[in-house]
Every structure is written in structure tokens, then in C-alpha cells.
Scaffold this motif. Sequence first.
Motif, PDB file in Angstrom:
ATOM      1  N   SER A 140      16.064  29.130  -9.228  1.00  9.12           N
ATOM      2  CA  SER A 140      15.169  29.402  -8.003  1.00  9.12           C
ATOM      3  C   SER A 140      15.172  31.022  -7.969  1.00  9.12           C
ATOM      4  O   SER A 140      15.704  31.697  -8.690  1.00  9.12           O
ATOM      5  CB  SER A 140      15.544  28.791  -6.869  1.00  9.12           C
ATOM      6  OG  SER A 140      16.909  29.270  -7.039  1.00  9.12           O
ATOM      7  N   GLY A 141      14.173  31.378  -7.271  1.00  5.18           N
ATOM      8  CA  GLY A 141      14.058  32.897  -7.001  1.00  5.18           C
ATOM      9  C   GLY A 141      12.766  33.542  -7.788  1.00  5.18           C
ATOM     10  O   GLY A 141      11.693  32.874  -8.042  1.00  5.18           O
ATOM     11  N   ARG A 179      22.533  34.900  -3.809  1.00  2.57           N
ATOM     12  CA  ARG A 179      21.129  35.233  -3.780  1.00  2.57           C
ATOM     13  C   ARG A 179      20.795  36.001  -5.051  1.00  2.57           C
ATOM     14  O   ARG A 179      21.522  36.736  -5.538  1.00  2.57           O
ATOM     15  CB  ARG A 179      20.755  36.110  -2.487  1.00  2.57           C
ATOM     16  CG  ARG A 179      21.281  35.542  -1.213  1.00  2.57           C
ATOM     17  CD  ARG A 179      20.940  36.309  -0.060  1.00  2.57           C
ATOM     18  NE  ARG A 179      21.190  35.930   0.962  1.00  2.57           N
ATOM     19  CZ  ARG A 179      20.924  36.108   2.437  1.00  2.57           C
ATOM     20  NH1 ARG A 179      20.334  37.221   2.569  1.00  2.57           N
ATOM     21  NH2 ARG A 179      21.314  35.648   3.375  1.00  2.57           N
ATOM     22  N   GLY A 180      19.722  36.061  -5.466  1.00  2.58           N
ATOM     23  CA  GLY A 180      19.245  36.718  -6.595  1.00  2.58           C
ATOM     24  C   GLY A 180      18.865  37.992  -6.095  1.00  2.58           C
ATOM     25  O   GLY A 180      19.079  38.966  -6.943  1.00  2.58           O
ATOM     26  N   GLY A 181      18.463  38.636  -5.058  1.00  5.43           N
ATOM     27  CA  GLY A 181      17.990  39.722  -4.492  1.00  5.43           C
ATOM     28  C   GLY A 181      16.774  40.191  -5.410  1.00  5.43           C
ATOM     29  O   GLY A 181      16.571  40.003  -6.559  1.00  5.43           O
ATOM     30  N   GLY A 182      15.830  40.787  -4.500  1.00  4.71           N
ATOM     31  CA  GLY A 182      14.729  41.091  -5.124  1.00  4.71           C
ATOM     32  C   GLY A 182      13.763  40.069  -5.863  1.00  4.71           C
ATOM     33  O   GLY A 182      13.543  38.881  -5.646  1.00  4.71           O
ATOM     34  N   ASP A 183      13.740  40.221  -7.214  1.00  6.43           N
ATOM     35  CA  ASP A 183      12.970  39.513  -8.021  1.00  6.43           C
ATOM     36  C   ASP A 183      13.699  38.866  -9.111  1.00  6.43           C
ATOM     37  O   ASP A 183      13.442  38.247 -10.054  1.00  6.43           O
ATOM     38  CB  ASP A 183      11.736  40.182  -8.799  1.00  6.43           C
ATOM     39  CG  ASP A 183      10.789  40.921  -8.010  1.00  6.43           C
ATOM     40  OD1 ASP A 183      10.651  40.337  -6.845  1.00  6.43           O
ATOM     41  OD2 ASP A 183      10.310  41.632  -8.150  1.00  6.43           O
ATOM     42  N   ARG A 184      15.094  38.548  -8.632  1.00  8.94           N
ATOM     43  CA  ARG A 184      15.954  38.041  -9.528  1.00  8.94           C
ATOM     44  C   ARG A 184      16.226  36.314  -9.536  1.00  8.94           C
ATOM     45  O   ARG A 184      15.855  36.023  -8.443  1.00  8.94           O
ATOM     46  CB  ARG A 184      17.363  38.737  -9.477  1.00  8.94           C
ATOM     47  CG  ARG A 184      17.347  40.056  -9.858  1.00  8.94           C
ATOM     48  CD  ARG A 184      18.655  40.555  -9.690  1.00  8.94           C
ATOM     49  NE  ARG A 184      18.776  42.263  -9.797  1.00  8.94           N
ATOM     50  CZ  ARG A 184      19.186  42.677 -10.782  1.00  8.94           C
ATOM     51  NH1 ARG A 184      19.933  41.765 -11.946  1.00  8.94           N
ATOM     52  NH2 ARG A 184      19.226  43.893 -11.087  1.00  8.94           N
ATOM     53  N   PHE A 185      16.681  35.691 -10.299  1.00  8.72           N
ATOM     54  CA  PHE A 185      16.928  34.511 -10.420  1.00  8.72           C
ATOM     55  C   PHE A 185      18.070  34.071 -10.411  1.00  8.72           C
ATOM     56  O   PHE A 185      18.980  35.121 -10.200  1.00  8.72           O
ATOM     57  CB  PHE A 185      16.417  33.724 -11.878  1.00  8.72           C
ATOM     58  CG  PHE A 185      15.090  33.862 -12.060  1.00  8.72           C
ATOM     59  CD1 PHE A 185      14.055  33.227 -11.323  1.00  8.72           C
ATOM     60  CD2 PHE A 185      14.401  34.885 -13.443  1.00  8.72           C
ATOM     61  CE1 PHE A 185      12.641  33.235 -12.173  1.00  8.72           C
ATOM     62  CE2 PHE A 185      13.235  34.677 -13.629  1.00  8.72           C
ATOM     63  CZ  PHE A 185      12.285  34.186 -12.905  1.00  8.72           C
ATOM     64  N   VAL A 186      18.381  32.915  -9.568  1.00  5.19           N
ATOM     65  CA  VAL A 186      19.570  32.288  -9.094  1.00  5.19           C
ATOM     66  C   VAL A 186      19.751  30.965  -9.954  1.00  5.19           C
ATOM     67  O   VAL A 186      18.646  30.332  -9.877  1.00  5.19           O
ATOM     68  CB  VAL A 186      19.931  31.933  -7.671  1.00  5.19           C
ATOM     69  CG1 VAL A 186      21.431  31.398  -7.702  1.00  5.19           C
ATOM     70  CG2 VAL A 186      19.915  33.572  -7.039  1.00  5.19           C
ATOM     71  N   TYR A 187      20.806  30.544 -10.692  1.00  8.95           N
ATOM     72  CA  TYR A 187      20.867  29.468 -11.319  1.00  8.95           C
ATOM     73  C   TYR A 187      21.949  28.581 -10.895  1.00  8.95           C
ATOM     74  O   TYR A 187      23.139  29.104 -10.867  1.00  8.95           O
ATOM     75  CB  TYR A 187      21.492  29.715 -13.098  1.00  8.95           C
ATOM     76  CG  TYR A 187      19.983  30.669 -13.594  1.00  8.95           C
ATOM     77  CD1 TYR A 187      19.248  29.823 -14.318  1.00  8.95           C
ATOM     78  CD2 TYR A 187      20.273  31.988 -13.695  1.00  8.95           C
ATOM     79  CE1 TYR A 187      18.191  30.597 -14.925  1.00  8.95           C
ATOM     80  CE2 TYR A 187      19.242  32.748 -14.097  1.00  8.95           C
ATOM     81  CZ  TYR A 187      18.194  32.036 -14.963  1.00  8.95           C
ATOM     82  OH  TYR A 187      17.208  32.664 -15.776  1.00  8.95           O
ATOM     83  N   GLU A 188      21.741  27.277 -10.474  1.00  7.02           N
ATOM     84  CA  GLU A 188      22.656  26.232  -9.915  1.00  7.02           C
ATOM     85  C   GLU A 188      22.920  25.263 -10.994  1.00  7.02           C
ATOM     86  O   GLU A 188      21.685  24.814 -11.632  1.00  7.02           O
ATOM     87  CB  GLU A 188      21.845  25.592  -8.901  1.00  7.02           C
ATOM     88  CG  GLU A 188      21.859  26.553  -7.677  1.00  7.02           C
ATOM     89  CD  GLU A 188      20.870  25.721  -6.389  1.00  7.02           C
ATOM     90  OE1 GLU A 188      21.255  24.441  -6.221  1.00  7.02           O
ATOM     91  OE2 GLU A 188      20.188  26.489  -5.763  1.00  7.02           O
TER      92      GLU A 188
END
Length: 81
Positions: free
Chosen positions: A4-5, A43-52
Motif C-alpha cells: 500500500s501507499g 507508514r511509508g512516508g511521502g510516496d513510499r510503499f509499505v508491505y504487509e
Amino acid sequence: MVRSGGFAGIERRAEADTAEDPALAALVSRSGLEADPPGRERRGGGDRFVYEIDLGGRRMTVGESQLTEPLRELVGHLFRR
């Protein structure tokens, strides 16, 4: 795995079974997730992705900035499937 993100905030999902994919089993083994996952980043912050990532019921959240090279290979493999 759920990513997401990012800039558009679009969520992508990928699922696979290591019993049916020997290459995936090897990537999971090399990733280090089974023993000691990287630090958590909510949080990914800015335009970063987060992986669950759910590995046999064990869930962890890893930020894009925390992806090691083996984790990047694992993520890439899952999304190419």
C-alpha cells in the motif's frame, strides 16, 4: 502480501504457496523474515510503499526503505506471478 501507499495510494495484493513454488521457498529462506524481520515501519512516508507480509500466520509490516536486497527479490517474485 499487501503493498500500500505510493503516490496514487493504490493497494496491490499477491499470494503464493511455498509448497507449490520452490523458487519462492528459497527466496523466503534467504529473506530472513522467518527468523528476525527488519524493524517495523507503519507508514511509508511521502510516496513510499509499505508491505504487509503474512508468512504462515506470522504478520509483519515492512517499509520500502527497510527492504533488503533479498526482500526486494521476494516482493518482485510475488508480483511477477
